[in-house]
Design an enzyme around this catalytic site. Structure first.
Site, PDB file in Angstrom:
ATOM      1  N   LYS A   1       2.319  -3.240   9.099  1.00 54.87           N
ATOM      2  CA  LYS A   1       3.160  -2.048   9.056  1.00 54.87           C
ATOM      3  C   LYS A   1       4.592  -2.448   9.418  1.00 54.87           C
ATOM      4  O   LYS A   1       4.818  -3.094  10.450  1.00 54.87           O
ATOM      5  CB  LYS A   1       2.633  -0.979  10.021  1.00 54.87           C
ATOM      6  CG  LYS A   1       1.191  -0.578   9.751  1.00 54.87           C
ATOM      7  CD  LYS A   1       0.801   0.708  10.458  1.00 54.87           C
ATOM      8  CE  LYS A   1       1.386   1.912   9.769  1.00 54.87           C
ATOM      9  NZ  LYS A   1       0.828   3.182  10.318  1.00 54.87           N
TER      10      LYS A   1
ATOM     11  N   GLY B   1      11.499   4.379   5.469  1.00 61.01           N
ATOM     12  CA  GLY B   1      11.456   3.802   6.801  1.00 61.01           C
ATOM     13  C   GLY B   1      10.804   2.447   6.880  1.00 61.01           C
ATOM     14  O   GLY B   1      10.818   1.816   7.945  1.00 61.01           O
ATOM     15  N   GLY B   2      10.219   1.972   5.801  1.00 68.08           N
ATOM     16  CA  GLY B   2       9.540   0.682   5.832  1.00 68.08           C
ATOM     17  C   GLY B   2       8.418   0.640   4.828  1.00 68.08           C
ATOM     18  O   GLY B   2       8.606   0.907   3.645  1.00 68.08           O
ATOM     19  N   GLY B   3       7.213   0.324   5.302  1.00 70.54           N
ATOM     20  CA  GLY B   3       6.091   0.252   4.382  1.00 70.54           C
ATOM     21  C   GLY B   3       4.829  -0.217   5.065  1.00 70.54           C
ATOM     22  O   GLY B   3       4.824  -0.584   6.250  1.00 70.54           O
ATOM     23  N   VAL B   4       3.738  -0.180   4.292  1.00 70.79           N
ATOM     24  CA  VAL B   4       2.444  -0.695   4.741  1.00 70.79           C
ATOM     25  C   VAL B   4       1.994  -1.704   3.702  1.00 70.79           C
ATOM     26  O   VAL B   4       1.963  -1.404   2.494  1.00 70.79           O
ATOM     27  CB  VAL B   4       1.406   0.430   4.882  1.00 70.79           C
ATOM     28  CG1 VAL B   4       0.077  -0.135   5.381  1.00 70.79           C
ATOM     29  CG2 VAL B   4       1.910   1.512   5.831  1.00 70.79           C
TER      30      VAL B   4
ATOM     31  N   ASP C   1      -3.093  13.359  13.315  1.00 76.45           N
ATOM     32  CA  ASP C   1      -2.882  13.276  11.865  1.00 76.45           C
ATOM     33  C   ASP C   1      -4.221  13.126  11.154  1.00 76.45           C
ATOM     34  O   ASP C   1      -4.388  12.275  10.275  1.00 76.45           O
ATOM     35  CB  ASP C   1      -1.971  12.084  11.544  1.00 76.45           C
ATOM     36  CG  ASP C   1      -1.319  12.206  10.170  1.00 76.45           C
ATOM     37  OD1 ASP C   1      -1.337  13.309   9.592  1.00 76.45           O
ATOM     38  OD2 ASP C   1      -0.787  11.198   9.672  1.00 76.45           O
TER      39      ASP C   1
ATOM     40  N   LEU D   1       0.827  -1.208   0.000  1.00 71.59           N
ATOM     41  CA  LEU D   1       0.000   0.000   0.000  1.00 71.59           C
ATOM     42  C   LEU D   1       0.859   1.255   0.000  1.00 71.59           C
ATOM     43  O   LEU D   1       0.487   2.279  -0.574  1.00 71.59           O
ATOM     44  CB  LEU D   1      -0.930   0.000   1.218  1.00 71.59           C
ATOM     45  CG  LEU D   1      -1.858  -1.208   1.342  1.00 71.59           C
ATOM     46  CD1 LEU D   1      -2.714  -1.095   2.600  1.00 71.59           C
ATOM     47  CD2 LEU D   1      -2.745  -1.340   0.107  1.00 71.59           C
TER      48      LEU D   1
END
Length: 842
Positions: A253, A235-238, A353, A230
């Site tokens: 996550k 820093g990484g991902g979803v 957020d 997604l």
């Protein structure tokens, strides 16, 4: 949504600006003179050193060194000393500040925390350098680099790629760094999130153990089967996945240590831990996804969350609802969102957020909030968060965001409020004109955003000139032209070398000189609109254009050909010819076919300059380009699949070029190829389900070229397609104001015939939605609406150009979009000499 824009908002409150701003933050290595026998060059945020006598291949195995900002200077000491001692060419970032930004949360996944790159001449030197530097640096905490093969547990990574700066068109038509395959053809260098080598490259045996170790640290080690990524960040991902044990769909996550830094230096793991704590504290709330599991694989951290069924709010739109129905839906939805936020507050937290992308609307109409990385205790919220004005703290952080959401559900341009919060009052008035919204609902939102009671006059809230349709056109036009021209000129920074006028963030990648985002486009727009010539600014452009860096782009909107076009338009024909000659010495054959930066734009410009100057050699070059474009389109030579569509990046650009060449020659094969290119673009647009009306990438630009084609040949199918695209180009709302991807582009399209199209007035008035004041003059935001822009593609110069197309007493249109042919064939003999006419397939 391109989140890199937020990085370019940190420097200036009004304009996007380069993160590389402070020489005092540079490493001491960045100002050191080159050692004896070494050459030193600077390329923006990079410094490069290489031994003068050492020859390097154009591609090969390179070593990437990563670092945390706090350790970077010490790592750089080690790298510098080793490379200079062993004669190993290397590049490195100028300073810790740049390293932080390249490793920031929304930076590209490929950059990560890369501090330096080393270029061993062969595999023997590669192995020796990995062994020697590994002993010096192994075990030092650092981010791992996506796409790189990590060597041991330290900061060294390896990947195969380009040493020399070469480019070619990628799968989507964009220009990308390139390497050569076994046949010498340039192909895009791999920059994916996982390590891979070109098919023809053998992995050295000493790297095999590291490849096996890297495979042990991956998502597929967990009991979940990944379905889709997604979002991927540095820093990484979803990831969307299924639990292999139950078949339940979940969201995973991922966080990488020391990577994805935010403004305070917190890394992705820190933020994931913050989200874990928040979800634990909020467990049981209906609007909060459940935390299902957490895992650690190697250094990577993973949270497994409940997958919320539904659609993000920013993808819903009006969905065919009438004004009254939409108002009822929006009021109910706001009440649900605000109730969900209140429930979070009741647990002692601030969501932090809140925006439409983080609100999921369930199939039953309920809502859920996702994305808890910024969720903190009430007493810690505020204090400089990106979207929050100074002084807003605690629960008011969410109240402020909820107020923006109230406006965004009716007029989704509230990013503008980060430039000027007083614009909220004007947006509320515009909403009242179209929707039966209770006044109290909007007044409360305006009061929260501005801090001014609705009964008072909000300073600078209205831009009356845009709504003065009752003014005679000449007077209206003079006011608008004067105001936008003064805004542009007031923003100029001739003391800078990187850019003259502030524009889109792309100007820091493609340079601040070009047509799309640089000085050439702004000066072209000012001249075309009748605002005059500005010799001092022209000299600024000329001085820098005539000494382009080695990797300067060549294309029409992104490079040297567009600058030459602007110089010729400004009466500097000799300088334009000199610049085209410079461009001709660079490799251009491997460029894409597109108008923006590829062969179509270059060919059109060569033919135009040939007409302007009488230089027949330029026309011969234009025919060379036409031959290459025709060959690729006809399938006789493999070409990159340009998945993008539209005037600037799709097949409509090559179609325009071939159409203009047909007008010169009468050669029917060129018209046939133009038709094929247009049908290709229409087919791709239909396959992608792309409803975009924009000039650069959407229906307006494609409709414009179709109309030009239909002047020469009637075709019922294409006539129907043109009608549909033309209707789409009359869209009543556009998120952005810019020429390439916003309302100004629709206005320029509608005004191309200088007729009395009633939609022209609609688009003119609609631009007022985006207008803000800059030093008491009219200015417009760029992409994402987060900062002002003055460039042609995205900003105020482009709006000026489009308004000139509608109101100026002389014709104003984009280059090459109006035919200059009168049906004659003046160059047919020259064409036959080139052989193009007989060889072009029909």
């Amino acid at each position: 949504m391109d989140n890199r824009y937020e990085l370019y908002c940190l420097v200036d409150p009004l304009f996007y600006d380069s993160p590389v701003i402070d020489g005092a933050a540079d490493f001491v290595h960045a100002s050191r003179p080159a050692p004896t026998g070494w050459a030193r060059t600077e390329q923006g945020e990079l410094v490069a050193l290489r031994p003068v006598e050492a020859g390097l291949p154009e591609q090969g195995w390179k070593i990437q060194v990563s670092a945390r900002p706090g350790d970077a200077a010490l790592v750089m000491d080690t790298v510098w000393s080793y490379c200079v001692r062993t004669g190993l060419a290397f590049t490195f970032l100028r300073g810790e500040h740049v390293l932080h930004l390249r490793n920031a949360k929304h930076a590209g996944r490929g950059a990560g925390g890369e501090l330096a790159t080393l270029y061993p001449a062969d595999e023997t030197r590669l192995e020796r350098a990995l062994t020697d530097l590994g002993a010096l640096l192994d075990g030092r905490p650092c981010p791992s680099l996506p796409g790189g093969l990590r060597i041991g547990g330290g900061p060294l990574h390896v990947r195969y790629g380009a040493f020399a700066e070469r480019h070619c068109a990628g799968p989507d038509g964009r220009l990308e760094p390139a390497i050569a395959d076994l046949d010498g053809r340039l192909v895009p260098e791999w920059h994916g999130p996982v390590f891979a080598t070109p098919a023809w490259v053998r992995l050295p045996a000493f790297l095999t153990p590291h490849l096996e170790a890297g495979r042990a640290v991956a998502l597929d080690r967990l009991p979940y089967s990944a379905e889709a990524a997604l979002r991927l960040t540095g820093g990484g991902g979803v990831h969307l996945a299924r639990d292999a044990r139950t078949g339940t769909r979940v969201v995973i996550k991922e966080a990488r240590p020391h990577a994805g830094l935010d403004a305070d230096g917190a890394d992705a793991v820190t933020r994931l831990e913050r989200e874990r704590e928040a979800l634990t504290r909020l467990a049981g709330l209906d609007a909060v996804p459940a935390l299902l599991a957490e895992h650690t694989v190697g250094e990577h951290r993973f949270l497994v969350l409940e997958h919320i069924q539904g659609t993000p709010l920013d993808r819903l739109g009006r969905q065919g609802r009438g004004a009254a129905d939409h108002t009822a839906w929006a009021l109910e939805l706001c009440a649900k969102v605000e109730a969900a936020v209140a429930a979070v507050h009741a647990r002692g937290l601030v969501f932090g957020d809140l925006h439409p992308g983080n609100v999921i609307v369930r199939p039953d109409g309920g809502v859920a909030l996702v994305g808890y990385e910024r969720c903190v205790p009430l007493e810690e919220a505020g204090g400089g968060a990106f979207a929050v004005p100074d002084g807003v703290t605690g629960a008011d952080v969410d109240h402020h965001a909820a107020a923006r959401l109230r406006l965004a559900l009716f007029l989704p341009v509230t990013e503008l409020l980060r430039i000027d919060r007083f614009k909220a009052a004007e947006l509320a008035d515009l909403i009242r004109e179209s929707y039966p919204v209770p006044h109290a609902f909007l007044d409360e939102a305006v009061r929260t955003i501005t801090g001014v009671r609705r009964a008072k006059r909000v300073p600078g809230a209205h831009i009356p000139a845009w709504y003065s349709a009752t003014l005679p056109d000449p007077e209206r036009w003079q006011r608008l032209r004067r105001s936008m021209t003064m805004a542009i000129l007031s923003s100029a920074t001739p003391e800078r070398d990187d850019r003259l006028f502030p524009g889109d963030i792309a100007q820091f990648a493609t340079g601040g000189l070009n047509l799309a985002h640089g000085a050439a486009g702004v000066l072209l727009a000012l001249e075309a609109a009748g605002s005059g010539r500005f010799p001092e600014h022209e000299r600024w452009l000329l001085e820098r254009a005539m000494r382009p860096p080695e990797g300067a782009r060549l294309g029409f909107y992104d490079g040297l050909h567009g600058i030459a076009h602007a110089l010729a338009r400004l009466g500097r024909q000799a300088d334009a010819l000199d610049l085209v000659q410079l461009a001709s010495r660079r490799r251009w054959e491997s460029l894409g076919l597109d108008l923006h930066g590829g062969l179509a734009g270059i060919g059109l410009n060569l033919a135009h300059l040939a007409d302007l100057t009488g230089e027949s050699q330029l026309l011969l070059r234009a025919y060379d380009v036409a031959d290459l474009v025709a060959t690729r389109l006809s399938g006789r030579q493999p070409a990159p699949s340009a998945a993008r569509t539209g005037l600037m990046y799709g097949s409509a650009g090559p179609a325009l070029f071939l159409l203009r060449m047909h007008e010169r020659t009468g050669e029917p094969g060129l018209l046939d190829l133009a038709e094929a290119a247009l049908r290709q673009d229409l087919g791709r647009r239909a396959a992608q389900g792309d409803p975009s009306p924009h000039l650069a990438t959407g229906g307006a630009g494609l409709a414009w070229v179709l109309a030009e084609y239909l002047r020469w040949r009637h075709d019922d199918d294409l006539l129907l397609a043109h009608g549909a695209l033309d209707r789409a180009a009359r869209a009543p709302f556009s998120f952005q104001p810019g020429l390439f991807t916003g309302r100004a582009g629709l206005l320029a399209y509608l005004a191309r015939e200088r007729g009395d199209d009633p939609e022209i007035e609609t688009q003119l008035r609609g631009l007022g939605c985006h207008a803000v004041r800059y030093q008491a003059h009219l200015a417009f935001p760029g992409e994402r609406l987060l900062r002002l822009s003055m460039d042609l593609a995205t900003g105020t110069a482009g709006v000026l150009f489009a308004v000139a197309a509608a109101l100026h007493d002389e014709p104003v249109t984009l280059p090459f979009m109006r035919s200059s042919a009168a049906g004659a064939q003046p160059h047919l003999t020259l064409l036959d000499q080139r052989g193009l006419g007989s060889e072009t397939p029909c």
